[in-house]
Motif scaffolding. Structure first.
Motif, mmCIF file in Angstrom:
data_model
loop_
_atom_site.group_PDB
_atom_site.id
_atom_site.type_symbol
_atom_site.label_atom_id
_atom_site.label_comp_id
_atom_site.label_asym_id
_atom_site.label_seq_id
_atom_site.Cartn_x
_atom_site.Cartn_y
_atom_site.Cartn_z
ATOM 1 N N VAL A 33 -4.905 1.490 9.197
ATOM 2 C CA VAL A 33 -4.711 2.189 7.925
ATOM 3 C C VAL A 33 -6.035 2.184 7.175
ATOM 4 C CG1 VAL A 33 -3.504 2.128 5.713
ATOM 5 C CG2 VAL A 33 -2.303 1.493 7.800
ATOM 6 N N ASP A 34 -6.394 3.311 6.599
ATOM 7 C CA ASP A 34 -7.611 3.419 5.814
ATOM 8 C C ASP A 34 -7.255 3.195 4.341
ATOM 9 O OD1 ASP A 34 -10.236 3.871 5.067
ATOM 10 O OD2 ASP A 34 -10.002 6.051 5.013
ATOM 11 N N ALA A 35 -7.035 1.922 3.995
ATOM 12 C CA ALA A 35 -6.680 1.570 2.622
ATOM 13 C C ALA A 35 -7.488 0.336 2.222
ATOM 14 C CB ALA A 35 -5.191 1.285 2.511
ATOM 15 N N GLU A 36 -7.640 0.145 0.928
ATOM 16 C CA GLU A 36 -8.494 -0.936 0.443
ATOM 17 C C GLU A 36 -8.042 -2.312 0.905
ATOM 18 O OE1 GLU A 36 -10.427 -2.576 -3.718
ATOM 19 O OE2 GLU A 36 -8.938 -0.983 -3.782
ATOM 20 N N PHE A 37 -6.758 -2.610 0.841
ATOM 21 C CA PHE A 37 -6.294 -3.954 1.163
ATOM 22 C C PHE A 37 -5.426 -4.035 2.408
ATOM 23 C CE2 PHE A 37 -6.931 -4.020 -3.481
ATOM 24 C CZ PHE A 37 -7.941 -4.968 -3.523
ATOM 25 N N ILE A 38 -5.199 -2.935 3.080
ATOM 26 C CA ILE A 38 -4.309 -2.922 4.247
ATOM 27 C C ILE A 38 -5.111 -2.524 5.473
ATOM 28 C CG2 ILE A 38 -2.211 -1.961 5.246
ATOM 29 C CD1 ILE A 38 -1.454 -1.173 2.317
ATOM 30 N N ASP A 39 -5.037 -3.346 6.512
ATOM 31 C CA ASP A 39 -5.738 -3.039 7.759
ATOM 32 C C ASP A 39 -4.833 -2.343 8.769
ATOM 33 O OD1 ASP A 39 -8.366 -4.238 7.174
ATOM 34 O OD2 ASP A 39 -7.187 -6.087 7.015
ATOM 35 N N TYR A 40 -3.571 -2.770 8.831
ATOM 36 C CA TYR A 40 -2.600 -2.203 9.771
ATOM 37 C C TYR A 40 -1.248 -2.083 9.078
ATOM 38 C CZ TYR A 40 -6.027 -3.288 13.341
ATOM 39 O OH TYR A 40 -7.177 -3.343 14.079
ATOM 40 N N ALA A 41 -0.454 -1.118 9.508
ATOM 41 C CA ALA A 41 0.877 -0.952 8.927
ATOM 42 C C ALA A 41 1.812 -0.308 9.948
ATOM 43 C CB ALA A 41 0.814 -0.086 7.671
ATOM 44 N N ALA A 42 3.104 -0.499 9.713
ATOM 45 C CA ALA A 42 4.134 0.147 10.524
ATOM 46 C C ALA A 42 5.353 0.393 9.658
ATOM 47 C CB ALA A 42 4.521 -0.732 11.716
ATOM 48 N N GLY A 43 5.939 1.571 9.822
ATOM 49 C CA GLY A 43 7.183 1.884 9.143
ATOM 50 C C GLY A 43 8.356 1.501 10.032
ATOM 51 N N LEU A 44 9.312 0.838 9.439
ATOM 52 C CA LEU A 44 10.475 0.390 10.191
ATOM 53 C C LEU A 44 11.733 1.152 9.786
ATOM 54 C CD1 LEU A 44 9.796 -3.442 9.847
ATOM 55 C CD2 LEU A 44 9.055 -1.912 11.681
ATOM 56 N N GLY A 45 11.584 2.166 8.964
ATOM 57 C CA GLY A 45 12.739 2.904 8.453
ATOM 58 C C GLY A 45 13.267 2.263 7.181
ATOM 59 N N HIS A 46 13.782 1.066 7.273
ATOM 60 C CA HIS A 46 14.332 0.346 6.127
ATOM 61 C C HIS A 46 13.286 -0.499 5.407
ATOM 62 C CE1 HIS A 46 14.335 -2.410 9.488
ATOM 63 N NE2 HIS A 46 14.371 -3.395 8.621
ATOM 64 N N ALA A 47 12.105 -0.629 6.011
ATOM 65 C CA ALA A 47 11.030 -1.438 5.422
ATOM 66 C C ALA A 47 9.694 -1.004 6.012
ATOM 67 C CB ALA A 47 11.259 -2.920 5.707
ATOM 68 N N VAL A 48 8.633 -1.474 5.378
ATOM 69 C CA VAL A 48 7.268 -1.257 5.852
ATOM 70 C C VAL A 48 6.630 -2.621 5.988
ATOM 71 C CG1 VAL A 48 5.006 -0.308 5.244
ATOM 72 C CG2 VAL A 48 7.077 0.983 4.729
ATOM 73 N N ILE A 49 5.868 -2.828 7.062
ATOM 74 C CA ILE A 49 5.095 -4.058 7.183
ATOM 75 C C ILE A 49 3.626 -3.684 7.117
ATOM 76 C CG2 ILE A 49 5.137 -4.046 9.717
ATOM 77 C CD1 ILE A 49 5.235 -7.245 9.293
ATOM 78 N N GLU A 50 2.875 -4.451 6.320
ATOM 79 C CA GLU A 50 1.446 -4.225 6.151
ATOM 80 C C GLU A 50 0.723 -5.517 6.504
ATOM 81 O OE1 GLU A 50 2.016 -1.180 2.408
ATOM 82 O OE2 GLU A 50 1.572 -3.282 2.011
ATOM 83 N N VAL A 51 -0.419 -5.384 7.170
ATOM 84 C CA VAL A 51 -1.196 -6.548 7.586
ATOM 85 C C VAL A 51 -2.593 -6.454 6.989
ATOM 86 C CG1 VAL A 51 -2.160 -7.829 9.533
ATOM 87 C CG2 VAL A 51 0.092 -6.750 9.736
ATOM 88 N N GLU A 52 -2.978 -7.508 6.288
ATOM 89 C CA GLU A 52 -4.349 -7.660 5.805
ATOM 90 C C GLU A 52 -4.981 -8.759 6.651
ATOM 91 O OE1 GLU A 52 -4.771 -8.174 1.486
ATOM 92 O OE2 GLU A 52 -2.656 -7.605 1.361
ATOM 93 N N LEU A 53 -6.069 -8.446 7.316
ATOM 94 C CA LEU A 53 -6.706 -9.459 8.156
ATOM 95 C C LEU A 53 -7.438 -10.508 7.335
ATOM 96 C CD1 LEU A 53 -7.960 -7.243 11.096
ATOM 97 C CD2 LEU A 53 -5.908 -8.678 10.982
ATOM 98 N N THR A 54 -7.809 -10.161 6.099
ATOM 99 C CA THR A 54 -8.418 -11.116 5.175
ATOM 100 C C THR A 54 -7.813 -10.886 3.795
ATOM 101 O OG1 THR A 54 -10.228 -9.627 4.603
ATOM 102 C CG2 THR A 54 -10.610 -11.147 6.438
ATOM 103 N N HIS A 55 -7.873 -11.894 2.952
ATOM 104 C CA HIS A 55 -7.393 -11.769 1.574
ATOM 105 C C HIS A 55 -8.230 -12.677 0.685
ATOM 106 C CE1 HIS A 55 -5.422 -15.706 1.501
ATOM 107 N NE2 HIS A 55 -5.057 -15.448 2.750
ATOM 108 N N ASP A 56 -8.073 -12.516 -0.620
ATOM 109 C CA ASP A 56 -8.848 -13.288 -1.588
ATOM 110 C C ASP A 56 -8.006 -14.286 -2.368
ATOM 111 O OD1 ASP A 56 -11.215 -12.000 -0.927
ATOM 112 O OD2 ASP A 56 -10.882 -10.394 -2.382
ATOM 113 N N TYR A 57 -6.818 -14.613 -1.883
ATOM 114 C CA TYR A 57 -5.975 -15.567 -2.586
ATOM 115 C C TYR A 57 -6.554 -16.974 -2.471
ATOM 116 C CZ TYR A 57 -2.246 -12.140 -3.096
ATOM 117 O OH TYR A 57 -1.502 -11.037 -3.447
#
Length: 96
Positions: A33-57
């Motif tokens: 995914v070409d988004a600021e905080f999301i590296d990968y994503a998948a739609g599951l119909g009832h939900a979406v999963i997003e993966v950030e390989l790094t974070h600033d928490y």
């Protein structure tokens, strides 16, 4: 109850294994995914999963978020009617 669920993960390397494991667990292909905080994503119909390989928490309330370098988010899909209902109050406030 929160609509967003966050799972902090320390995947190790190679990171491609994390993507394959999440894809297998969800039964859906994670795509880049070409988004600021999301590296990968998948739609599951009832939900979406997003993966950030790094974070600033940082550590918060004694929870060492920084030890887990990846973040998986499970959220509801963006439905047009949900977006309209969420934006309606903000539109009114900005008009003030």
């Amino acid at each position: 109850m929160s609509e967003y669920h966050y799972v902090f993960v320390r995947p190790g390397h190679p990171r491609g294994r994390l993507r394959r494991d999440i894809s297998a667990a969800c039964g859906a292909h994670l795509h880049p995914v070409d988004a600021e905080f999301i590296d990968y994503a998948a739609g599951l119909g009832h939900a979406v999963i997003e993966v950030e390989l790094t974070h600033d928490y940082d550590a918060d309330h004694g929870i060492p978020f920084g030890r887990h370098d990846s973040l998986n988010t499970v959220r509801p899909p963006w439905l047009p009617e949900r977006h309209r209902s969420a934006c309606h109050p903000f539109g009114g406030m900005t008009a003030m």
